[in-house]
Motif scaffolding. Structure first.
Motif, PDB file in Angstrom:
ATOM      1  N   GLN A   1      -3.656   0.146  -2.947  1.00 50.76           N
ATOM      2  CA  GLN A   1      -3.476  -1.096  -2.201  1.00 50.76           C
ATOM      3  C   GLN A   1      -3.633  -2.264  -3.172  1.00 50.76           C
ATOM      4  O   GLN A   1      -4.581  -2.275  -3.956  1.00 50.76           O
TER       5      GLN A   1
ATOM      6  N   GLU B   1      -4.592   8.743   6.396  1.00 49.84           N
ATOM      7  CA  GLU B   1      -4.733   7.318   6.110  1.00 49.84           C
ATOM      8  C   GLU B   1      -3.585   6.519   6.725  1.00 49.84           C
ATOM      9  O   GLU B   1      -2.435   6.929   6.707  1.00 49.84           O
TER      10      GLU B   1
ATOM     11  N   TYR C   1      -3.879  10.299  -3.617  1.00 49.73           N
ATOM     12  CA  TYR C   1      -3.941   8.920  -4.090  1.00 49.73           C
ATOM     13  C   TYR C   1      -3.724   7.952  -2.932  1.00 49.73           C
ATOM     14  O   TYR C   1      -3.061   8.263  -1.932  1.00 49.73           O
ATOM     15  N   LYS C   2      -4.298   6.788  -3.087  1.00 48.70           N
ATOM     16  CA  LYS C   2      -4.061   5.672  -2.182  1.00 48.70           C
ATOM     17  C   LYS C   2      -4.194   4.391  -3.000  1.00 48.70           C
ATOM     18  O   LYS C   2      -5.203   4.170  -3.664  1.00 48.70           O
TER      19      LYS C   2
ATOM     20  N   SER D   1       0.840  -1.199   0.000  1.00 46.62           N
ATOM     21  CA  SER D   1       0.000   0.000   0.000  1.00 46.62           C
ATOM     22  C   SER D   1       0.872   1.245   0.000  1.00 46.62           C
ATOM     23  O   SER D   1       1.969   1.261   0.568  1.00 46.62           O
TER      24      SER D   1
ATOM     25  N   LEU E   1      -1.317   3.062   6.721  1.00 42.08           N
ATOM     26  CA  LEU E   1      -0.892   2.021   5.793  1.00 42.08           C
ATOM     27  C   LEU E   1      -0.583   0.731   6.536  1.00 42.08           C
ATOM     28  O   LEU E   1      -0.155   0.734   7.689  1.00 42.08           O
TER      29      LEU E   1
ATOM     30  N   GLN F   1      -7.646   4.747  -4.956  1.00 41.46           N
ATOM     31  CA  GLN F   1      -8.407   5.984  -4.788  1.00 41.46           C
ATOM     32  C   GLN F   1      -7.546   7.105  -5.342  1.00 41.46           C
ATOM     33  O   GLN F   1      -6.370   7.223  -4.979  1.00 41.46           O
TER      34      GLN F   1
ATOM     35  N   THR G   1       0.326   5.800  -0.177  1.00 45.06           N
ATOM     36  CA  THR G   1      -0.616   6.916  -0.191  1.00 45.06           C
ATOM     37  C   THR G   1       0.098   8.210   0.155  1.00 45.06           C
ATOM     38  O   THR G   1       1.179   8.197   0.756  1.00 45.06           O
ATOM     39  N   ASN G   2      -0.508   9.334  -0.221  1.00 46.17           N
ATOM     40  CA  ASN G   2      -0.024  10.642   0.196  1.00 46.17           C
ATOM     41  C   ASN G   2      -1.043  11.339   1.103  1.00 46.17           C
ATOM     42  O   ASN G   2      -0.928  12.533   1.376  1.00 46.17           O
TER      43      ASN G   2
END
Length: 211
Positions: free
Chosen positions: A168, A41, A165-166, A34, A43, A115, A36-37
């Protein structure tokens, strides 16, 4: 006589190992990856990469498990931050991508969740639609056996006028070792031909410098 027997034994072992590799398929299993920025969230840090060699895609005879701690050690040893990007850009050629097609990779399992949001909502909607279409078009060509329970992917838009963005995913990628060896040999041949071309052009440039 004993020395000859030992050498023959070593040779037989090496040849057996070589043929095992040649007839094997490598499975690259990525678990719980995973990225993300989004600050809020969390991880999953228990990601791992498992490299396995299978005979006939059924008999596993070698496996290497790299968890997040081991991967960090590998990353630090490789010192990726010291890579000369300008040199890479000069050396890179689109012809190299054509060689990579010879790998013929297959995906045996895919769980993909993404996402994504961009500053422009219209661009976000277009990006989501495009990515979904690309995956749906390419997946039948690289999937080993299309089954709904083995292939799941979702791409969800984020409309917040930000670049977010994310990602996984879990997946299993299969590549035959004979294809990997073929690509490596093609790269080596290409490298030797490039060196010969440079040497030839060098001789032409300075061949008459003393006249």
């Amino acid at each position: 006589m004993v020395l000859v027997f030992i050498l023959l034994t070593i040779l037989i072992i090496l040849l057996t190992f070589f043929f095992l590799i040649l007839l094997s398929t490598i499975h690259v299993k990525i678990q719980n990856f995973s990225i993300t920025n989004m600050k809020e969230e969390k991880l999953d840090k228990n990601y791992a990469i498992i490299l396995s060699l299978y005979l006939g895609n059924k008999i596993k005879w070698l496996s290497i498990h790299l968890n997040n701690k081991r991967l960090r050690k590998v990353y630090s040893k490789m010192q990726l931050e010291k890579i000369d990007l300008e040199k890479l850009e000069k050396d890179f050629r689109w012809e190299d991508l054509k060689l990579m097609k010879k790998l013929h990779p297959k995906i045996a399992n895919l769980k993909f969740n993404m996402q994504i949001g961009l500053e422009n909502p219209a661009v976000t909607a277009f990006a989501v639609t495009s990515l979904s279409s690309i995956i749906s078009i390419l997946l039948p060509y690289v999937a080993t056996n299309i089954k709904k329970e083995n292939y799941e992917y979702t791409i969800v838009p984020i409309y917040q006028n930000q670049n977010l963005y994310k990602i996984q995913f879990d997946c299993i990628i299969q590549v035959k070792m004979v294809h990997i060896i073929n690509v490596i040999s093609s790269f080596l041949k290409k490298g030797r031909s490039d060196l010969n071309e440079r040497a030839t052009s060098h001789r032409r440039s300075y061949g008459y410098s003393y006249e």
